[in-house]
Design an enzyme around this catalytic site. Structure first.
Site, mmCIF file in Angstrom:
data_model
loop_
_atom_site.group_PDB
_atom_site.id
_atom_site.type_symbol
_atom_site.label_atom_id
_atom_site.label_comp_id
_atom_site.label_asym_id
_atom_site.label_seq_id
_atom_site.Cartn_x
_atom_site.Cartn_y
_atom_site.Cartn_z
ATOM 1 N N GLY A 96 -0.067 9.809 -6.164
ATOM 2 C CA GLY A 96 0.139 8.637 -7.000
ATOM 3 C C GLY A 96 1.573 8.589 -7.474
ATOM 4 O O GLY A 96 2.450 8.002 -6.849
ATOM 5 N N SER A 97 1.829 9.273 -8.587
ATOM 6 C CA SER A 97 3.193 9.336 -9.104
ATOM 7 C C SER A 97 4.128 10.100 -8.169
ATOM 8 O O SER A 97 5.325 9.812 -8.103
ATOM 9 C CB SER A 97 3.199 9.996 -10.492
ATOM 10 O OG SER A 97 2.444 9.240 -11.407
ATOM 11 N N THR A 154 3.498 5.915 -14.293
ATOM 12 C CA THR A 154 2.913 6.110 -15.616
ATOM 13 C C THR A 154 4.001 6.181 -16.685
ATOM 14 O O THR A 154 5.186 6.345 -16.380
ATOM 15 C CB THR A 154 2.111 7.415 -15.655
ATOM 16 O OG1 THR A 154 3.026 8.511 -15.442
ATOM 17 C CG2 THR A 154 1.013 7.438 -14.594
ATOM 18 N N CYS A 167 0.838 -1.197 0.000
ATOM 19 C CA CYS A 167 0.000 0.000 0.000
ATOM 20 C C CYS A 167 0.872 1.245 0.000
ATOM 21 O O CYS A 167 1.483 1.578 1.026
ATOM 22 C CB CYS A 167 -0.904 0.009 1.229
ATOM 23 S SG CYS A 167 -1.905 -1.486 1.441
ATOM 24 N N GLY A 201 -11.433 -7.396 -36.518
ATOM 25 C CA GLY A 201 -12.567 -6.595 -36.971
ATOM 26 C C GLY A 201 -13.665 -6.541 -35.923
ATOM 27 O O GLY A 201 -13.402 -6.431 -34.728
ATOM 28 N N GLU A 236 2.458 1.565 -11.157
ATOM 29 C CA GLU A 236 3.892 1.472 -10.857
ATOM 30 C C GLU A 236 4.705 2.483 -11.674
ATOM 31 O O GLU A 236 5.801 2.203 -12.139
ATOM 32 C CB GLU A 236 4.412 0.046 -11.062
ATOM 33 C CG GLU A 236 3.889 -0.915 -10.013
ATOM 34 C CD GLU A 236 4.800 -2.089 -9.774
ATOM 35 O OE1 GLU A 236 6.027 -1.890 -9.708
ATOM 36 O OE2 GLU A 236 4.289 -3.197 -9.656
#
Length: 418
Positions: A149-150, A400, A142, A374, A398
């Site tokens: 985030g980043s 971007t 965690c 298709g 992990e």
């Protein structure tokens, strides 16, 4: 990119021989995991994707054969070339990425314990991450938060030391946690000194049934739907001092160096990601390869205007490009895996390069597979639409694609690019 069986272990003066041929152990493991992926994982993939539930029966099957276990992970990691872990992940995720993540999601927490923990902590906590074949467990790493985030330096989850009780008190919220809330072991990255940014962070093990840890809303995802993802809340969550990975003495020394302006090479979150990025790249390659192989077989069988569509240059060239890009991405992943395992210095962010290339190839290749099929490729009757949904996360989690490019740019330029 393997080594002879008698190669020296990392840390010795001799580096394992570099070769493009897999040795017999690597081939055996590849075939073993592929068999499980083909016979157990792939037939069940569509059902668990629709159910959006953790596939406990399949995790248990993986545990019974030794694939999901402390010993199994140790065997994959023991290869002195570092390539076997990538090989196994590629084969498993070739079967299905959602189920593959349900099985391998535990490895991120294990990597953190293995990378930062003391021998005693490894012996105590890693087996608990897996449970037993009769009652398998999972683990969760965690780190991400709603507003971090980043930018891992922006983590707001805090850990404060209660010296009188030799306990850490952890408060905060984690987001996008694989196995969050259902895990036996949670490894949580928290800030112990906010003034130091990411240098003031540490990783803590939250043992099973610790009061104060609760699961938030389960995330309903675009892809990897057989893998559980949820928020985790920590409200005055108390853990013994022994749950600080690496121990307090090591943490205090690191913080002292940071306060004096010294460099730190052990940021809790980034240390784990650096180790796992090539493995994540291998997972993306497995998805891309599955799509390529399916599209190739389809193009050989599907007839339009009286001939197989692969005889059309546009289709054939697309498949040629898919094969080219997948093989190129795999070589980057194997190189980074080999460098990390043999102690080579990452001179140009090779781990980030491998994850970036593999993730973007997976998205591109699965999209090409849909185009080759298709209208059929757009339906759930064919697996390529699921593979495309699964692939997209590999340009996001992990780190971007943009973050990977930033890491690479800084490495090659020596400039702190914003």
């Amino acid at each position: 990119m393997s080594a002879s069986a008698g190669a020296e272990a990392p840390g010795s003066d001799e580096i394992p021989t570099f070769s493009l041929a897999l040795n017999q152990d690597q081939r055996d493991i590849r075939d073993w995991v592929h068999g499980f992926a083909a016979n157990v994982v792939r037939p069940a993939a569509a059902d668990w994707d629709e159910r959006e539930e953790t596939p406990w029966p399949i995790i248990q099957e993986a545990a019974k054969i030794g694939l999901y276990s402390f010993e199994g992970m140790a065997q994959l990691h023991a290869d002195p070339t570092g390539v076997t872990m990538a090989i196994a992940n590629e084969e498993l995720f070739w079967g299905d990425a959602g189920i593959g993540m349900a099985i391998m999601g535990t490895s991120l927490a294990v990597a953190s314990i293995f990378g930062s923990g003391t021998p005693a902590q490894m012996g105590e906590f890693i087996p608990q991450c897996f449970g037993t074949p009769e009652q398998p467990r999972v683990a969760s790493f965690c780190v991400s938060e709603p507003d971090a985030g980043s930018d891992v330096s922006a983590l707001r989850t805090t850990a404060k030391y209660d010296e009188a009780k030799d306990e850490w008190v952890i408060n905060g919220q984690k987001a996008w946690a694989t196995n969050g809330g259902i895990a036996s072991i949670h490894v949580v990255v928290a800030t112990v000194d906010r003034a130091l940014g990411s240098r003031g962070q540490a990783a803590f093990v939250i043992p099973p049934d610790t009061p104060g840890l609760t699961q938030g809303t389960k995330v309903r995802k675009h892809g990897l739907r057989a893998s559980h993802t949820a928020d985790v809340f920590l409200d005055d969550c108390r853990v013994p001092g022994s749950c600080l990975l690496g121990g307090k003495e090591k943490l205090d020394a690191k913080l002292a160096r940071a306060r004096e302006g010294g460099r730190s090479n052990s940021q809790a979150a980034m240390q784990t990601f650096e180790v796992t990025r090539p493995t994540v790249g291998a997972q993306a390659i497995g998805i891309a390869r599955a799509a390529y192989e399916y599209a190739l077989d389809y193009a050989k069988q599907r007839k339009q205007f009286g001939r197989a569509i692969i005889s059309n240059q546009a289709i054939a060239f697309t498949l040629a490009d898919m094969k080219l890009e997948i093989d190129a991405a795999r070589l980057l992943v194997w190189r980074a895996s080999w460098m990390g395992r043999t102690g080579q210095r990452f001179t140009a962010a090779e781990g980030s390069m491998s994850k970036l290339k593999a993730g973007e190839v997976a998205v591109w290749a699965t999209e090409r597979a849909i185009q080759i099929l298709g209208g059929n490729g757009y339906t759930r009757e064919y697996p390529v639409e699921r593979w495309h949904r699964d692939a997209k996360i590999y340009t996001i989690f992990e780190g971007t694609s943009e973050i990977q490019r930033l890491v690479i740019a800084r490495a090659i330029s020596g400039v702190q690019i914003a």
